[in-house]
Design an enzyme around this catalytic site. Structure first.
Site, PDB file in Angstrom:
ATOM      1  N   CYS A   1      30.422   0.335  34.140  1.00 30.49           N
ATOM      2  CA  CYS A   1      30.492  -1.136  34.116  1.00 30.49           C
ATOM      3  C   CYS A   1      31.090  -1.710  35.392  1.00 30.49           C
ATOM      4  O   CYS A   1      31.540  -2.858  35.407  1.00 30.49           O
ATOM      5  CB  CYS A   1      31.271  -1.602  32.901  1.00 30.49           C
ATOM      6  SG  CYS A   1      30.369  -1.353  31.366  1.00 30.49           S
TER       7      CYS A   1
ATOM      8  N   HIS B   1      42.180   3.823  32.170  1.00 30.80           N
ATOM      9  CA  HIS B   1      40.825   3.957  32.733  1.00 30.80           C
ATOM     10  C   HIS B   1      40.603   2.783  33.685  1.00 30.80           C
ATOM     11  O   HIS B   1      39.873   1.849  33.375  1.00 30.80           O
ATOM     12  CB  HIS B   1      39.821   3.946  31.574  1.00 30.80           C
ATOM     13  CG  HIS B   1      38.417   4.329  31.955  1.00 30.80           C
ATOM     14  ND1 HIS B   1      37.326   3.959  31.196  1.00 30.80           N
ATOM     15  CD2 HIS B   1      37.919   5.062  32.979  1.00 30.80           C
ATOM     16  CE1 HIS B   1      36.222   4.453  31.747  1.00 30.80           C
ATOM     17  NE2 HIS B   1      36.552   5.112  32.821  1.00 30.80           N
TER      18      HIS B   1
ATOM     19  N   ARG C   1      24.963  11.443  39.042  1.00 38.76           N
ATOM     20  CA  ARG C   1      26.278  11.200  39.661  1.00 38.76           C
ATOM     21  C   ARG C   1      26.370  11.834  41.037  1.00 38.76           C
ATOM     22  O   ARG C   1      25.688  12.803  41.339  1.00 38.76           O
ATOM     23  CB  ARG C   1      27.378  11.805  38.773  1.00 38.76           C
ATOM     24  CG  ARG C   1      27.469  11.185  37.379  1.00 38.76           C
ATOM     25  CD  ARG C   1      28.566  10.164  37.277  1.00 38.76           C
ATOM     26  NE  ARG C   1      28.496   9.404  36.030  1.00 38.76           N
ATOM     27  CZ  ARG C   1      29.387   8.457  35.713  1.00 38.76           C
ATOM     28  NH1 ARG C   1      30.395   8.166  36.504  1.00 38.76           N
ATOM     29  NH2 ARG C   1      29.257   7.789  34.591  1.00 38.76           N
TER      30      ARG C   1
ATOM     31  N   ARG D   1      28.877  12.644  28.995  1.00 39.27           N
ATOM     32  CA  ARG D   1      29.895  12.977  27.998  1.00 39.27           C
ATOM     33  C   ARG D   1      29.267  12.952  26.601  1.00 39.27           C
ATOM     34  O   ARG D   1      28.329  12.211  26.336  1.00 39.27           O
ATOM     35  CB  ARG D   1      31.047  11.965  28.043  1.00 39.27           C
ATOM     36  CG  ARG D   1      31.951  12.112  29.263  1.00 39.27           C
ATOM     37  CD  ARG D   1      33.094  11.120  29.243  1.00 39.27           C
ATOM     38  NE  ARG D   1      32.633   9.764  29.400  1.00 39.27           N
ATOM     39  CZ  ARG D   1      32.477   8.881  28.428  1.00 39.27           C
ATOM     40  NH1 ARG D   1      32.795   9.194  27.180  1.00 39.27           N
ATOM     41  NH2 ARG D   1      32.009   7.680  28.672  1.00 39.27           N
TER      42      ARG D   1
ATOM     43  N   ASP E   1      38.665   5.110  39.148  1.00 41.68           N
ATOM     44  CA  ASP E   1      38.422   5.420  37.730  1.00 41.68           C
ATOM     45  C   ASP E   1      39.685   5.489  36.881  1.00 41.68           C
ATOM     46  O   ASP E   1      39.647   5.112  35.716  1.00 41.68           O
ATOM     47  CB  ASP E   1      37.663   6.750  37.622  1.00 41.68           C
ATOM     48  CG  ASP E   1      36.958   6.935  36.279  1.00 41.68           C
ATOM     49  OD1 ASP E   1      36.254   6.005  35.842  1.00 41.68           O
ATOM     50  OD2 ASP E   1      37.117   8.006  35.665  1.00 41.68           O
TER      51      ASP E   1
ATOM     52  N   LYS F   1      38.835  12.999  32.389  1.00 35.67           N
ATOM     53  CA  LYS F   1      39.036  12.252  31.147  1.00 35.67           C
ATOM     54  C   LYS F   1      39.965  12.998  30.181  1.00 35.67           C
ATOM     55  O   LYS F   1      40.781  12.383  29.486  1.00 35.67           O
ATOM     56  CB  LYS F   1      37.689  11.954  30.478  1.00 35.67           C
ATOM     57  CG  LYS F   1      36.768  11.117  31.367  1.00 35.67           C
ATOM     58  CD  LYS F   1      37.429   9.838  31.783  1.00 35.67           C
ATOM     59  CE  LYS F   1      36.848   9.200  33.022  1.00 35.67           C
ATOM     60  NZ  LYS F   1      35.880   8.159  32.880  1.00 35.67           N
TER      61      LYS F   1
HETATM   62  P1  GTP Z   1      32.157   5.227  35.414  1.00 32.77           P
HETATM   63  O1  GTP Z   1      32.167   6.132  36.601  1.00 32.77           O
HETATM   64  O2  GTP Z   1      31.198   5.672  34.364  1.00 32.77           O
HETATM   65  O3  GTP Z   1      33.505   4.988  34.842  1.00 32.77           O
HETATM   66  O4  GTP Z   1      31.491   3.833  35.914  1.00 32.77           O
HETATM   67  P2  GTP Z   1      32.068   2.597  36.775  1.00 32.77           P
HETATM   68  O5  GTP Z   1      32.828   1.680  35.896  1.00 32.77           O
HETATM   69  O6  GTP Z   1      32.748   3.085  37.999  1.00 32.77           O
HETATM   70  O7  GTP Z   1      30.712   1.819  37.174  1.00 32.77           O
HETATM   71  P3  GTP Z   1      29.959   1.691  38.592  1.00 32.77           P
HETATM   72  O8  GTP Z   1      30.752   0.923  39.597  1.00 32.77           O
HETATM   73  O9  GTP Z   1      29.494   3.036  39.008  1.00 32.77           O
HETATM   74  O10 GTP Z   1      28.714   0.787  38.191  1.00 32.77           O
HETATM   75  C1  GTP Z   1      27.814   1.161  37.189  1.00 32.77           C
HETATM   76  C2  GTP Z   1      26.539   0.383  37.315  1.00 32.77           C
HETATM   77  O11 GTP Z   1      26.807  -1.025  37.252  1.00 32.77           O
HETATM   78  C3  GTP Z   1      25.810   0.629  38.626  1.00 32.77           C
HETATM   79  O12 GTP Z   1      24.431   0.763  38.390  1.00 32.77           O
HETATM   80  C4  GTP Z   1      26.104  -0.612  39.426  1.00 32.77           C
HETATM   81  O13 GTP Z   1      25.087  -0.902  40.348  1.00 32.77           O
HETATM   82  C5  GTP Z   1      26.249  -1.695  38.363  1.00 32.77           C
HETATM   83  N1  GTP Z   1      27.185  -2.761  38.797  1.00 32.77           N
HETATM   84  C6  GTP Z   1      28.412  -2.589  39.332  1.00 32.77           C
HETATM   85  N2  GTP Z   1      28.986  -3.770  39.673  1.00 32.77           N
HETATM   86  C7  GTP Z   1      28.094  -4.726  39.328  1.00 32.77           C
HETATM   87  C8  GTP Z   1      28.107  -6.168  39.425  1.00 32.77           C
HETATM   88  O14 GTP Z   1      29.046  -6.801  39.903  1.00 32.77           O
HETATM   89  N3  GTP Z   1      26.999  -6.800  38.932  1.00 32.77           N
HETATM   90  C9  GTP Z   1      25.939  -6.125  38.404  1.00 32.77           C
HETATM   91  N4  GTP Z   1      24.907  -6.830  37.953  1.00 32.77           N
HETATM   92  N5  GTP Z   1      25.896  -4.779  38.303  1.00 32.77           N
HETATM   93  C10 GTP Z   1      26.951  -4.087  38.758  1.00 32.77           C
HETATM   94  C1  SPV Z   2      32.954   7.856  32.550  1.00 36.21           C
HETATM   95  O1  SPV Z   2      32.055   8.110  31.718  1.00 36.21           O
HETATM   96  O2  SPV Z   2      33.804   6.958  32.354  1.00 36.21           O
HETATM   97  C2  SPV Z   2      33.006   8.602  33.816  1.00 36.21           C
HETATM   98  C3  SPV Z   2      32.109   9.744  33.993  1.00 36.21           C
HETATM   99  O3  SPV Z   2      33.822   8.293  34.674  1.00 36.21           O
HETATM  100  S1  SPV Z   2      32.713  11.179  33.248  1.00 36.21           S
HETATM  101  O4  SPV Z   2      33.509  11.917  34.216  1.00 36.21           O
HETATM  102  O5  SPV Z   2      31.546  11.993  32.845  1.00 36.21           O
HETATM  103  O6  SPV Z   2      33.536  10.855  32.108  1.00 36.21           O
HETATM  104 MN    MN Z   3      34.987   6.363  34.114  1.00 31.84          MN
END
Ligand code: GTP
Ligand code: SPV
Ligand code: MN
Length: 604
Positions: free
Chosen positions: A266, A242, A385, A71, A289, A222
């Site tokens: 995160c 979100h 992704r 983004r 999400d 989004k």
């Molecule tokens: P968006 O799709 O961008 O909204 O991201 P999201 O909030 O769904 O994050 P996602 O679960 O894909 O995790 C993002 C990164 O954080 C990855 O590299 C994971 O491996 C890492 N991660 C997720 N959960 C944990 C956790 O409990 N501990 C740690 N250390 N890392 C984590």
């Molecule tokens: C985020 O950035 O929070 C995502 C990926 O879930 S995107 O669809 O590119 O916004």
């Molecule tokens: Mn997201």
């Protein structure tokens, strides 16, 4: 040109108007069929922009332009009538001016391409919480992604009828082709200063130009489900957030639903698909999400996941960290900016095994893993992704498509905080919980292009890049939701932090499946039966034995994770008071200022 498969005059007129402006070679309406999906995949493979993946049936890989990998927050606009309506946290341009600029860019921009009309539903078709959008795009990549991420096609047009309401979403990659010109197998997009991701909140309309990537281009996500929907939610008294949604079952078979807001990259997808390490517990996925929530007749908040797929962060996803995601991407998956192996599979950093042989990295260059070289550039882009169907996820909950939604018992807020913020604390009431949401801070991740990764920024409710109006009014909306509800039926609110680090930079908490231990405490708190909690200056916290200790976490670690760092919190409050809350001026709800003052007093 295909004829319009609808009697919706306004929709037909809009498509005609956009076709006249953008001058595509052809117009195609999406029926949502597998044949249409397969035809588009063939077209993308033939053109060279997509690569086949022999190891994963029905799956393909894209490498984006190196400038178009996430983004772009500094090219994202809330074009409300006034700057004040967009608020201090959004980029604003006068809508009349922006429409003029963008109309100029759109003129002739689909030359040499096909204009696709994608009727899509955010939420199960016909759900009282769902909304219909129509995306016009010149990107077949966007079409196939939307076919996974949303419910697309004829059934949506049927539901729309001759005069139903829809949110118009206009998208172009911004790269017209001259006669005889092709993309030469490269990802089309426009340069950064020509990219615009524009929301017109009063018109309930979205115009996106110049990017083909993720949240910039899959406009249901989004742009619609958060930026436009948050404005509708404010006006209509509901919530567009979100947030992931999970269903959790305890060993006695009792069920609760938890929604959690963490900033981009995160941990939402990971928590939503968590495999509990605690025996007897089960977590199932409703959404990863976005959550749309309305009050039911019984006074409780019900949430739907408006999406139908996952656009998940690839790096870090492994059989260890997230087996359910790994199973979801075994087939029918679109990968973007992952590395390619010689035998036709994908690979990324922390996938759980070494890179097999010679790879092609996300930039299209040969890449061989050199474990001795800590400076080696990654093979996959950090924001690589996968786009996978929710229905292919082994942990998907049986009620994930319930049109009425699922009743929410708890909200979690959180972010990446190496220090200060404990593993978990709980709000004493709704307004305290809104205060917690309003002060979320997190280290910046690779999910947005134009920010410095690693620095902490405030990201209230994880909505900083996604709130379609004045963030101060958004805080007030949350307070108002609590005021009009029966307080005993509102979700309990918690704040979590999986990302505490030691002085040496190691994780203090193992995270992932071990987070089930924290969810178990949340579960008990919702029933008010855990008995393992203490009141602290920052809120309710578990006793040190209130959360069972995973292997490798010492009692001293646990104490650190569950203690109140008074000095750290005082710094936190000073930062909120000087750098965060003043931004909202007179739109900061007085209740939040009072919460801040009360917390300062409690800290002493
Ligand atoms: P968006 O799709 O961008 O909204 O991201 P999201 O909030 O769904 O994050 P996602 O679960 O894909 O995790 C993002 C990164 O954080 C990855 O590299 C994971 O491996 C890492 N991660 C997720 N959960 C944990 C956790 O409990 N501990 C740690 N250390 N890392 C984590
Ligand atoms: C985020 O950035 O929070 C995502 C990926 O879930 S995107 O669809 O590119 O916004
Ligand atoms: Mn997201």
């Amino acid at each position: 040109m295909t004829t319009a498969p609808t009697k919706h005059k306004k929709l037909i007129a809009w498509v005609d108007e956009i076709a006249a402006l953008t001058t595509p070679d052809a117009v195609e309406w999406c029926d949502g069929s597998q044949k249409q999906y397969d035809d588009l995949v063939k077209l993308l493979l033939d053109s060279g922009v997509a690569k086949p993946l022999a190891k994963r049936p029905g799956s393909i890989l894209f490498r984006s332009d190196p400038s178009d990998v996430a983004r772009v927050e500094n090219r994202t606009y809330i074009a409300a009538k006034t700057k004040e309506a967009a608020g201090p946290t959004n980029n604003w341009i006068d809508p009349v001016e922006l429409k003029k600029t963008m109309s100029g860019l759109y003129a002739g921009c689909m030359k040499g391409r096909t204009l696709y009309v994608i009727p899509f539903s955010m939420g199960p078709v016909g759900s009282p919480i769902a909304k219909i959008g129509i995306e016009i795009t010149d990107s077949p990549y966007v079409v196939i992604n939307m076919m996974i991420m949303t419910r697309v096609g004829t059934k949506v047009l049927e539901h729309l009828g001759a005069d139903g309401e829809y949110i118009p979403c206009l998208h172009s990659v911004g790269k017209p082709l001259q006669p005889g010109e092709s993309d030469h197998g490269l990802w089309p997009c426009a340069p950064l200063d020509k990219k615009y991701i524009a929301q017109f909140p009063e018109d309930r309309a979205i115009w996106s130009y110049g990017s083909g990537y993720g949240g910039n281009a899959l406009l249901g996500k989004k742009c619609l489900a958060l930026r436009i929907a948050s404005v509708m939610a404010r006006d209509e008294g509901w919530l567009a957030e979100h947030m992931l949604i999970l269903k959790i079952t305890n060993p006695e078979g009792k069920v609760k639903h938890v929604a959690a807001a963490f900033p981009s990259a995160c941990g939402k997808t990971n928590l939503a698909m968590l495999v509990p390490t605690l025996p007897g517990w089960k977590v199932e996925t409703v959404g990863d999400d976005i959550a749309w929530m309305k009050f039911g007749a019984d006074g409780r908040l019900y949430a739907i996941n408006p999406e139908a797929g996952f656009f998940g962060v690839a790096p870090g996803t492994s059989m260890d960290s997230n087996p359910n995601a790994m199973h979801s991407i075994e087939k029918d998956t679109i990968f973007t900016n992952a590395a390619l192996t010689e035998d036709g599979d994908i690979w990324w950093e922390q996938i759980g095994y070494d890179a097999p042989g010679k790879l092609i990295d996300w930039k299209g260059n040969e890449w061989v893993q050199d474990k001795g070289n800590k400076q080696q550039a990654p093979a996959a882009h950090p924001n690589a992704r996968f786009t996978a169907k929710a229905s292919n996820c082994p942990s998907i909950a049986d009620n994930w498509e319930d049109p009425a939604g699922v009743p929410i018992d708890a909200f979690l807020f959180g972010g990446r905080r190496p220090s200060t913020i404990p593993l978990i604390h709980q709000a004493t009431d709704w307004v305290h919980g809104v205060f917690m949401g309003s002060i979320v801070g997190s280290e910046i991740t690779a999910a947005a292009l134009d920010l410095k990764v690693g620095t902490v920024r405030r990201d209230p409710f994880a909505m900083l890049p996604f709130c379609g109006y004045h963030m101060g009014e958004y805080f007030q909306h949350w307070i108002n939701i609590g005021k009009k509800a029966d307080a005993t039926k509102l979700p309990k609110i918690f704040f979590v932090n999986w990302f505490r680090k030691t002085a040496e930079g190691k994780w203090l908490w193992p995270g992932y499946g071990e987070n089930s231990r924290v969810l178990a405490w949340v579960f008990g708190q919702c029933d008010g039966v855990s008995g393992k909690s203490v009141e602290t200056p920052i809120g309710i916290m578990p006793t040190v034995d209130g959360i069972s200790r995973p292997d490798g976490v010492s009692e001293a670690d646990m104490k650190e994770l569950l203690s109140v760092d008074v000095d750290g919190w005082k710094k936190e409050l000073a930062d909120i008071e000087t750098n965060h809350y003043p931004i909202f001026k007179d739109k900061l709800p007085k209740e939040l200022k009072e919460e801040l003052d009360a917390l300062r007093k409690r800290l002493g």
